[in-house]
Scaffold this motif. Structure first.
Motif, mmCIF file in Angstrom:
data_model
loop_
_atom_site.group_PDB
_atom_site.id
_atom_site.type_symbol
_atom_site.label_atom_id
_atom_site.label_comp_id
_atom_site.label_asym_id
_atom_site.label_seq_id
_atom_site.Cartn_x
_atom_site.Cartn_y
_atom_site.Cartn_z
ATOM 1 N N ASN A 226 -2.073 -5.911 -3.765
ATOM 2 C CA ASN A 226 -3.209 -4.995 -3.715
ATOM 3 C C ASN A 226 -4.335 -5.509 -2.824
ATOM 4 O OD1 ASN A 226 -6.030 -4.206 -5.121
ATOM 5 N ND2 ASN A 226 -4.610 -2.509 -5.328
ATOM 6 N N PHE B 90 -1.705 8.838 -7.612
ATOM 7 C CA PHE B 90 -0.910 7.627 -7.803
ATOM 8 C C PHE B 90 -1.641 6.400 -7.248
ATOM 9 C CE2 PHE B 90 1.989 11.151 -7.990
ATOM 10 C CZ PHE B 90 2.815 10.835 -9.057
ATOM 11 N N ASP B 91 -2.975 6.507 -7.196
ATOM 12 C CA ASP B 91 -3.794 5.380 -6.782
ATOM 13 C C ASP B 91 -3.892 4.367 -7.926
ATOM 14 O OD1 ASP B 91 -4.227 6.606 -4.331
ATOM 15 O OD2 ASP B 91 -6.027 7.651 -5.025
ATOM 16 N N TYR B 92 -4.677 3.303 -7.694
ATOM 17 C CA TYR B 92 -4.908 2.301 -8.732
ATOM 18 C C TYR B 92 -5.428 2.974 -9.999
ATOM 19 C CZ TYR B 92 -6.754 -1.903 -10.964
ATOM 20 O OH TYR B 92 -7.018 -2.916 -11.850
ATOM 21 N N TYR C 252 -2.157 5.802 -17.576
ATOM 22 C CA TYR C 252 -1.309 5.926 -16.374
ATOM 23 C C TYR C 252 -0.702 7.323 -16.196
ATOM 24 C CZ TYR C 252 -1.595 0.874 -17.114
ATOM 25 O OH TYR C 252 -2.038 -0.394 -17.331
ATOM 26 N N CYS D 110 3.820 0.996 -10.544
ATOM 27 C CA CYS D 110 4.992 1.378 -9.748
ATOM 28 C C CYS D 110 5.309 0.298 -8.723
ATOM 29 C CB CYS D 110 4.754 2.713 -9.053
ATOM 30 S SG CYS D 110 4.532 4.101 -10.170
ATOM 31 N N SER D 111 5.668 -0.866 -9.184
ATOM 32 C CA SER D 111 5.886 -2.003 -8.303
ATOM 33 C C SER D 111 7.178 -1.898 -7.495
ATOM 34 C CB SER D 111 5.916 -3.294 -9.117
ATOM 35 O OG SER D 111 6.915 -3.229 -10.117
ATOM 36 N N CYS E 177 6.768 5.878 -6.271
ATOM 37 C CA CYS E 177 5.630 6.230 -7.107
ATOM 38 C C CYS E 177 5.636 7.740 -7.370
ATOM 39 C CB CYS E 177 4.323 5.790 -6.449
ATOM 40 S SG CYS E 177 3.142 5.087 -7.617
ATOM 41 N N SER F 16 -0.658 2.690 -9.070
ATOM 42 C CA SER F 16 0.043 2.043 -7.960
ATOM 43 C C SER F 16 0.523 0.639 -8.321
ATOM 44 C CB SER F 16 -0.873 1.968 -6.736
ATOM 45 O OG SER F 16 -2.067 1.269 -7.046
#
Length: 424
Positions: free
Chosen positions: A14, A255-257, A246, A263-264, A268, A260
């Motif tokens: 990140n 699907f931002d922080y 989430y 979803c490693s 996503c 994100s």
């Protein structure tokens, strides 16, 4: 200043991605020419974003450090406990360094990094972004102008945010001291640095600290709660539900922080997010995690001349990172939240004056975190490297080391339940 600065990114998560985005926005100023990260997906994503040649893509930073220097600077954004080795290695290779905070997780490692940078005569900038925050700088300007007289006391609050603490410090990467470090260091080292900045050249003489792991323990698990939020019959009544934090965000199309981070896998969408919550760490019940870092802590400091500071970090807040500061002086009182204006009450005139922070144009969205301080940090670092001028960095190596050592002494006070007197 027109010189394009070339950069190697070590740690493409990140923060590494965030800082390196400066090159996409200002390609004439900075170019990312290498990446090192053990995770193939993160590595590939940064490589494609910056069109990095395959020869400069590494699954281990040691392979990059073994090469002759091929960039002007390196951004080190590895996990906190893995800062020291790459920082020392790249310093000895002559790379200027932008190092994510905290500098390292032990006093000895922090000292080793500073020594390596000084020995190699390179620029070290630790990402104490708050020193670059326009509001923090306006406070410093007002204090230096003597508008409230001599500082007698600073009261500073860092509200972590209830869901953010659950995300990062209960379920996430900073939950466990053995795997990362204590929360005062990982979350609030730049707050300790900031109050030191406001105190000017005065040295801290003694420190005491108190704090504990509150609420996020097995004893507080609601009756009938399951080990995972997706299987929990009482999830709807829990403010820390992974569904609320989430899935609710993803179902709205964002699907931002922090989504994100969950979803490693690189995919996503709602389906992959649900799968990650079903099996990964972010879907765990907050009362069944292996977290051991404190959720609320106060640090009391006494500086030369008798001025005192009370710094509080607390998890259980509505707002996230919107710090509140009140500074009491002999001639007036200063108060502000870092999202807005700075107010001064003058004791002699018995009136308030409002000061607004200075902003240098529009802050790019990709670098708008911390109130735009990420952008100002990158501007300063790139300018410093381009001009080979360390004075453009607001947090030099010695100042950064001093504030880090103060954090370690504060934690010693908390653990040993005593006042710690600092050596000169």
């Amino acid at each position: 200043m027109s010189l394009q600065v070339t950069v190697l990114v070590v740690g493409a998560g990140n923060r590494g991605s965030n800082y390196s985005s400066y090159a996409q926005i200002y390609p004439a100023r900075m170019k990312v020419v290498g990446v090192a990260d053990p995770r193939a997906i993160a590595r590939k994503k940064l490589q494609e974003a910056h069109h990095i040649h395959e020869d400069n893509v590494f699954d281990d930073w040691r392979r990059a450090a073994a090469r002759e220097r091929f960039a002007d600077a390196v951004i080190i954004a590895t996990p906190d406990s893995l800062h020291k080795a790459p920082a020392v290695a790249f310093a000895h290779k002559g790379y200027h360094i932008l190092l994510e905070k905290p500098m390292a997780v032990t006093p000895e490692d922090c000292k080793a990094i500073v020594l390596a940078c000084k020995t190699s005569n390179i620029i070290l900038a630790v990402c104490h972004v708050l020193r670059y925050h326009p509001v923090a700088l306006k406070i410093k300007e007002v204090l230096d102008a003597g508008l409230i007289g001599d500082i007698c006391h600073i009261q500073h609050l860092e509200p972590v945010g209830f869901w953010h603490f659950a995300h990062s410090f209960v379920r996430g990467n900073w939950r466990n001291e053995a795997e990362s470090s204590f929360s005062l260091l990982t979350k609030s080292c730049h707050d300790v640095d900031l109050v030191s900045f406001w105190m000017g050249g005065k040295r801290c003489l003694k420190v005491s600290s108190f704090g504990s792991v509150s609420h996020f323990t097995k004893e507080h698990k609601p009756k009938g709660a399951a080990g995972r939020c997706l299987d929990c019959s009482v999830e709807q009544t829990c403010p820390y539900s992974a569904k609320k934090i989430y899935l609710a965000q993803a179902e709205k199309g964002s699907f931002d922080y922090p989504v994100s981070v969950v979803c490693s896998s690189g995919e996503c969408d709602v389906e992959s997010l649900t799968e990650a919550l079903r099996h990964g760490p972010y879907g765990r019940c907050v009362y069944e995690c292996d977290n051991d870092v404190v959720s609320n802590q106060v640090v009391n400091m006494e500086f030369e001349g008798g001025a005192t500071v009370a710094l509080t970090m607390v998890a259980f807040t509505e707002k996230l990172g919107v710090r509140k500061t009140t500074i009491y002086g002999t001639k007036g009182e200063l108060s502000c939240e870092d999202s807005g204006r700075v107010e001064i009450f003058d004791f002699q005139q018995r009136k308030k004056t409002v000061f607004y922070p200075d902003k240098a144009g529009n802050v790019p969205a990709a670098l708008s975190s911390h109130g735009g301080a990420d952008y100002y940090l990158m501007e300063s670092f790139v300018s410093a490297v381009a001009a080979n001028d360390p004075s453009l960095i607001r947090t030099g190596a010695d100042e950064t080391l001093t504030s880090h050592l103060l954090v370690f002494e504060a934690e010693k006070s908390r653990k040993e339940n005593r006042v710690v007197f600092l050596e000169s």
